[in-house]
Design a protein around this motif. Structure first.
Motif, PDB file in Angstrom:
ATOM      1  N   LEU A 123       0.826  -1.203   0.000  1.00 29.35           N
ATOM      2  CA  LEU A 123       0.000   0.000   0.000  1.00 29.35           C
ATOM      3  C   LEU A 123       0.862   1.254   0.000  1.00 29.35           C
ATOM      4  O   LEU A 123       0.525   2.256  -0.661  1.00 29.35           O
ATOM      5  N   ARG A 124       1.969   1.231   0.720  1.00 27.69           N
ATOM      6  CA  ARG A 124       2.850   2.401   0.736  1.00 27.69           C
ATOM      7  C   ARG A 124       3.509   2.620  -0.614  1.00 27.69           C
ATOM      8  O   ARG A 124       3.741   3.769  -1.022  1.00 27.69           O
ATOM      9  N   ARG A 125       3.823   1.545  -1.311  1.00 29.25           N
ATOM     10  CA  ARG A 125       4.549   1.667  -2.581  1.00 29.25           C
ATOM     11  C   ARG A 125       3.643   2.125  -3.713  1.00 29.25           C
ATOM     12  O   ARG A 125       4.127   2.654  -4.718  1.00 29.25           O
ATOM     13  N   ALA A 126       2.346   1.906  -3.586  1.00 31.26           N
ATOM     14  CA  ALA A 126       1.416   2.303  -4.639  1.00 31.26           C
ATOM     15  C   ALA A 126       0.918   3.721  -4.381  1.00 31.26           C
ATOM     16  O   ALA A 126       0.792   4.144  -3.229  1.00 31.26           O
ATOM     17  N   PRO A 127       0.636   4.491  -5.438  1.00 25.56           N
ATOM     18  CA  PRO A 127       0.059   5.835  -5.245  1.00 25.56           C
ATOM     19  C   PRO A 127      -1.295   5.713  -4.546  1.00 25.56           C
ATOM     20  O   PRO A 127      -2.192   5.024  -5.025  1.00 25.56           O
ATOM     21  N   PRO A 176      -8.757   1.492  10.956  1.00 26.23           N
ATOM     22  CA  PRO A 176      -8.493   1.670   9.527  1.00 26.23           C
ATOM     23  C   PRO A 176      -8.494   0.362   8.728  1.00 26.23           C
ATOM     24  O   PRO A 176      -8.190   0.380   7.529  1.00 26.23           O
ATOM     25  N   VAL A 177      -8.815  -0.760   9.379  1.00 28.06           N
ATOM     26  CA  VAL A 177      -8.706  -2.063   8.703  1.00 28.06           C
ATOM     27  C   VAL A 177      -9.582  -2.142   7.452  1.00 28.06           C
ATOM     28  O   VAL A 177      -9.111  -2.586   6.396  1.00 28.06           O
ATOM     29  N   PRO A 178     -10.874  -1.732   7.485  1.00 25.57           N
ATOM     30  CA  PRO A 178     -11.684  -1.824   6.253  1.00 25.57           C
ATOM     31  C   PRO A 178     -11.115  -1.016   5.096  1.00 25.57           C
ATOM     32  O   PRO A 178     -11.157  -1.454   3.940  1.00 25.57           O
ATOM     33  N   VAL A 179     -10.564   0.160   5.395  1.00 27.16           N
ATOM     34  CA  VAL A 179      -9.995   0.997   4.327  1.00 27.16           C
ATOM     35  C   VAL A 179      -8.762   0.333   3.734  1.00 27.16           C
ATOM     36  O   VAL A 179      -8.587   0.282   2.497  1.00 27.16           O
ATOM     37  N   LEU A 180      -7.908  -0.197   4.579  1.00 29.20           N
ATOM     38  CA  LEU A 180      -6.678  -0.829   4.112  1.00 29.20           C
ATOM     39  C   LEU A 180      -6.972  -2.071   3.269  1.00 29.20           C
ATOM     40  O   LEU A 180      -6.386  -2.264   2.200  1.00 29.20           O
ATOM     41  N   THR A 181      -7.849  -2.926   3.735  1.00 33.09           N
ATOM     42  CA  THR A 181      -8.132  -4.168   3.002  1.00 33.09           C
ATOM     43  C   THR A 181      -8.909  -3.900   1.720  1.00 33.09           C
ATOM     44  O   THR A 181      -8.723  -4.610   0.728  1.00 33.09           O
ATOM     45  N   ALA A 182      -9.772  -2.872   1.735  1.00 36.04           N
ATOM     46  CA  ALA A 182     -10.502  -2.536   0.507  1.00 36.04           C
ATOM     47  C   ALA A 182      -9.545  -2.038  -0.570  1.00 36.04           C
ATOM     48  O   ALA A 182      -9.673  -2.392  -1.753  1.00 36.04           O
ATOM     49  N   ARG A 183      -8.579  -1.226  -0.171  1.00 36.66           N
ATOM     50  CA  ARG A 183      -7.597  -0.734  -1.141  1.00 36.66           C
ATOM     51  C   ARG A 183      -6.700  -1.867  -1.622  1.00 36.66           C
ATOM     52  O   ARG A 183      -6.349  -1.928  -2.812  1.00 36.66           O
ATOM     53  N   LEU A 184      -6.339  -2.777  -0.719  1.00 31.46           N
ATOM     54  CA  LEU A 184      -5.517  -3.921  -1.132  1.00 31.46           C
ATOM     55  C   LEU A 184      -6.281  -4.793  -2.128  1.00 31.46           C
ATOM     56  O   LEU A 184      -5.689  -5.324  -3.082  1.00 31.46           O
ATOM     57  N   LEU A 185      -7.586  -4.940  -1.936  1.00 28.42           N
ATOM     58  CA  LEU A 185      -8.399  -5.693  -2.890  1.00 28.42           C
ATOM     59  C   LEU A 185      -8.389  -5.025  -4.258  1.00 28.42           C
ATOM     60  O   LEU A 185      -8.288  -5.707  -5.288  1.00 28.42           O
ATOM     61  N   GLU A 186      -8.455  -3.715  -4.294  1.00 34.87           N
ATOM     62  CA  GLU A 186      -8.393  -3.000  -5.572  1.00 34.87           C
ATOM     63  C   GLU A 186      -7.062  -3.245  -6.270  1.00 34.87           C
ATOM     64  O   GLU A 186      -7.014  -3.463  -7.495  1.00 34.87           O
ATOM     65  N   LEU A 187      -5.972  -3.189  -5.506  1.00 31.64           N
ATOM     66  CA  LEU A 187      -4.660  -3.444  -6.101  1.00 31.64           C
ATOM     67  C   LEU A 187      -4.577  -4.860  -6.649  1.00 31.64           C
ATOM     68  O   LEU A 187      -4.016  -5.085  -7.736  1.00 31.64           O
TER      69      LEU A 187
END
Length: 321
Positions: A123-127, A176-187
């Motif tokens: 997540l940190r490495r992606a914009p 922040p878990v839902p936000v983090l996992t939702a973004r990881l799913l998008e990636l």
């Protein structure tokens, strides 16, 4: 005394019978027949061309399982997070043969922090948009106990949601878990997560698929695919290929032990089967030196049955010349 030498004359090639022979034609016919035979046998008996399973295909096929697995990676409760050596220093983890912990002896050779390597670092490495950046900052600022409480609560909520759908999770304190996992799913669904995990070693061109495979293996989707193709350990999967095709039949002895007790239900099955196969291999090597066992061929006289024609000739009386 003179020695008379005998001179051998080389005969003319025309003195021998000849016949026409088309080497090019024979080679062409042989090549075509072998090619057709190879193609036909390959079509009938070759391995099926299965599409590779990656994080991208998994996240698109079963987003609920991917999200639940990402939460377990973030909370340190996945199989990889608690595996022990060679990935981490989990206390009491690792298979043993009696008191000897084989994994502990090897040590941690591929250090993996599932939360950092599988979730946070990609997540940190992606914009990232501002909400994800804020979620990362909130996660880093929280204590380990608080982080554990968030992931545990969200994991329980996913388990009770219809079909494990994150969109239908009941409200709660998940941080922040839902936000983090939702973004990881998008990636993952975009295919970017596969590349992120492959390049974590610092090299752009990477062929080490350890991290993506561990992440994939922590979910239930990959195991479900294996079972549907009869590749699980209790399905003799080690010696099978996908579909109805035979695999490696020489592995039957290794796979056999996983189907019986005490190996079948043991948490140390891999180590025990490995130790047993090493012992059997050593016995096989030492057969010529083990009294009793080395004499079995002489006692059974099977060799005389196999070479009966030879022994019949040797035992038959010779006729006087």
């Amino acid at each position: 005394m003179t020695r008379r030498t005998r001179r051998t004359e080389t005969p003319e090639s025309s003195a021998f019978p000849t016949r026409p022979y088309d080497l090019i034609k024979e080679a062409t016919v042989a090549l075509v027949l072998v090619a057709l035979l190879t193609a036909g046998l390959a079509a009938l008996f070759s391995s099926p061309d299965e599409q590779p399973v990656a994080l991208g295909s998994w996240s698109r096929a079963d987003s609920a399982d991917f999200t639940a697995t990402a939460v377990s990676e973030l909370g340190g409760t996945s199989t990889t997070a608690r595996y022990g050596p060679p990935y981490n220093h989990t206390a009491g983890a690792g298979q043993k043969i009696g008191p000897v912990g084989l994994q502990s002896l090897a040590g941690v050779r591929i250090p993996i922090d599932t939360a950092e390597d599988f979730v946070l670092q990609p997540l940190r490495r992606a914009p990232e948009p501002a909400p994800v950046t804020d979620a990362l900052a909130g996660w880093n600022a929280a204590s380990p106990d608080r982080q554990q409480a968030w992931t545990s609560a969200y994991s329980d909520a996913l388990g009770t949601a219809p079909d494990g759908d994150p969109a239908q999770v009941a409200p709660g304190d998940y941080g922040p878990v839902p936000v983090l996992t939702a973004r990881l799913l998008e990636l993952a669904q975009s295919g970017a997560l596969d590349g992120e995990l492959l390049t974590e070693g610092g090299q752009f061109y990477q062929t080490d698929y350890t991290r993506p495979l561990l992440f994939l293996g922590d979910g239930s989707y990959f195991e479900g695919l294996a079972r549907s193709r009869h590749l699980a350990g209790d399905q003799w999967g080690m010696m099978n290929e996908t579909g109805n095709y035979p695999g490696q039949p020489w592995l039957w002895l290794y796979t056999f032990w996983y189907q019986i007790e005490p190996f079948k239900s043991s948490d140390n099955a891999d180590a025990l089967v490995w130790g047993l196969m090493a012992l059997l291999s050593l016995i096989l090597i030492l057969i010529p030196f083990i009294p009793g066992i080395r004499s079995i061929p002489r006692w059974t006289r099977v060799h005389r049955l196999i070479w009966r024609d030879y022994y019949r000739t040797q035992q038959s009386p010779r006729r006087p010349g």
